[in-house]
Design a protein around this motif. Structure first.
Motif, short mmCIF file in Angstrom:
data_model
loop_
_atom_site.label_atom_id
_atom_site.label_comp_id
_atom_site.label_asym_id
_atom_site.label_seq_id
_atom_site.Cartn_x
_atom_site.Cartn_y
_atom_site.Cartn_z
N SER A 169 0.83 -1.21 0.00
CA SER A 169 0.00 0.00 0.00
C SER A 169 0.86 1.25 0.00
O SER A 169 0.60 2.20 -0.72
CB SER A 169 -0.91 0.02 1.23
OG SER A 169 -1.76 -1.08 1.22
N TRP A 170 1.89 1.22 0.81
CA TRP A 170 2.78 2.38 0.89
C TRP A 170 3.52 2.59 -0.43
O TRP A 170 3.65 3.70 -0.92
CB TRP A 170 3.76 2.23 2.05
CG TRP A 170 4.74 3.34 2.12
CD1 TRP A 170 4.53 4.60 2.58
CD2 TRP A 170 6.11 3.29 1.69
NE1 TRP A 170 5.68 5.34 2.47
CE2 TRP A 170 6.66 4.56 1.93
CE3 TRP A 170 6.91 2.30 1.14
CZ2 TRP A 170 7.99 4.86 1.63
CZ3 TRP A 170 8.22 2.61 0.85
CH2 TRP A 170 8.75 3.87 1.10
N LEU A 171 4.02 1.50 -1.01
CA LEU A 171 4.75 1.62 -2.28
C LEU A 171 3.87 2.16 -3.39
O LEU A 171 4.29 3.03 -4.15
CB LEU A 171 5.34 0.27 -2.68
CG LEU A 171 6.58 -0.16 -1.93
CD1 LEU A 171 6.95 -1.60 -2.27
CD2 LEU A 171 7.74 0.76 -2.23
N VAL A 172 2.64 1.66 -3.47
CA VAL A 172 1.73 2.15 -4.50
C VAL A 172 1.44 3.63 -4.27
O VAL A 172 1.44 4.43 -5.21
CB VAL A 172 0.42 1.32 -4.51
CG1 VAL A 172 -0.66 2.00 -5.33
CG2 VAL A 172 0.69 -0.08 -5.06
N SER A 173 1.25 4.02 -3.02
CA SER A 173 0.99 5.42 -2.71
C SER A 173 2.18 6.30 -3.03
O SER A 173 2.08 7.30 -3.74
CB SER A 173 0.62 5.56 -1.22
OG SER A 173 0.52 6.92 -0.86
N LYS A 174 3.34 5.93 -2.52
CA LYS A 174 4.54 6.77 -2.67
C LYS A 174 5.08 6.78 -4.10
O LYS A 174 5.43 7.82 -4.63
CB LYS A 174 5.63 6.28 -1.72
CG LYS A 174 6.89 7.12 -1.80
CD LYS A 174 7.90 6.68 -0.77
CE LYS A 174 9.20 7.39 -0.91
NZ LYS A 174 9.29 8.60 -0.16
N ARG A 175 5.15 5.62 -4.72
CA ARG A 175 5.79 5.52 -6.03
C ARG A 175 4.85 5.79 -7.19
O ARG A 175 5.31 6.09 -8.29
CB ARG A 175 6.40 4.13 -6.22
CG ARG A 175 7.48 3.80 -5.24
CD ARG A 175 8.62 4.74 -5.39
NE ARG A 175 9.85 3.99 -5.51
CZ ARG A 175 10.98 4.55 -5.88
NH1 ARG A 175 11.02 5.80 -6.20
NH2 ARG A 175 12.08 3.84 -5.93
N LEU A 176 3.55 5.65 -6.99
CA LEU A 176 2.64 5.79 -8.12
C LEU A 176 1.62 6.91 -7.93
O LEU A 176 1.56 7.84 -8.73
CB LEU A 176 1.93 4.47 -8.38
CG LEU A 176 2.86 3.30 -8.69
CD1 LEU A 176 2.10 2.00 -8.75
CD2 LEU A 176 3.62 3.54 -9.97
N ILE A 177 0.82 6.84 -6.88
CA ILE A 177 -0.25 7.83 -6.69
C ILE A 177 0.33 9.23 -6.55
O ILE A 177 -0.14 10.17 -7.19
CB ILE A 177 -1.12 7.47 -5.48
CG1 ILE A 177 -1.88 6.16 -5.75
CG2 ILE A 177 -2.10 8.59 -5.17
CD1 ILE A 177 -2.62 5.60 -4.56
#
Length: 141
Positions: free
Chosen positions: A74-82
Motif C-alpha cells: 500500500s505504501w509503495l503504490v501510494s509513494k511511487r505511483l499515486i
C-alpha cells in the motif's frame, strides 16, 4: 465504487459508532503505514521505464500482491505511483475486514471498487475493467 464514507457490504449505512470506528481506524492505519514505511529505502532496480511508457500510451497495468504484503504494498503504490500522478484503482473485499483496507486505500489516494472471490467478484472485476477503460491505468488486486 466507493468515494466517500463506505457502507456495509450489502449496501446499508453503517451504524454511527461503527462508522466512527472505521474512520478512526483508517486514519490511524494510514498514519502507521506512512510512519513505519517512511523509514524504508526503496530502489527500483529495473522496470520503472515500463510504467512511464505505459502511461504515455494510455495502457493498463495490473499490480498484484498478497495479503501479507498489504502494508508495504500500500505504501509503495501510494509513494511511487499515486503521488507521481498515476491513477490507481484497488479491488478490495466487501467484507467488514475489507472496510479498513478500502478506507485506507482511499486515504492514500486510490479509488476503490469492492468485490471478492466469494462475494461480488464478477462485479468487482467489471468495475476494474471500467476504471481501466476510463483511463485509470493502474489497477491493484
Amino acid at each position: 465504487m466507493s468515494r466517500g464514507p463506505a457502507a456495509a457490504g450489502d449496501g446499508e449505512r453503517l451504524p454511527w459508532r461503527r462508522e466512527l470506528l472505521h474512520r478512526v481506524e483508517s486514519l490511524l492505519f494510514t498514519g502507521l503505514i506512512r510512519a513505519i514505511c517512511g523509514t524504508c529505502r526503496v530502489r527500483v532496480v529495473a522496470g520503472g521505464e515500463h510504467l512511464a511508457r505505459l502511461r504515455e500510451a494510455g495502457g493498463v497495468a495490473v499490480i498484484a500482491y498478497w495479503h501479507d504484503r498489504l502494508f508495504l504494498g500500500s505504501w509503495l503504490v501510494s509513494k511511487r505511483l499515486i503521488r507521481r500522478g498515476y491513477p490507481v484503482t484497488a479491488l478490495v473485499s466487501p467484507s467488514r475486514d475489507g472496510e479498513l483496507a478500502a478506507r485506507t486505500a482511499m486515504r492514500l489516494g486510490a479509488r476503490v471498487v469492492r468485490g471478492s472471490s466469494s462475494r461480488g467478484g464478477s462485479s468487482g472485476v467489471r468495475a476494474l475493467l471500467r476504471e481501466a477503460a476510463a483511463g485509470r491505468g493502474l489497477v491493484v488486486i
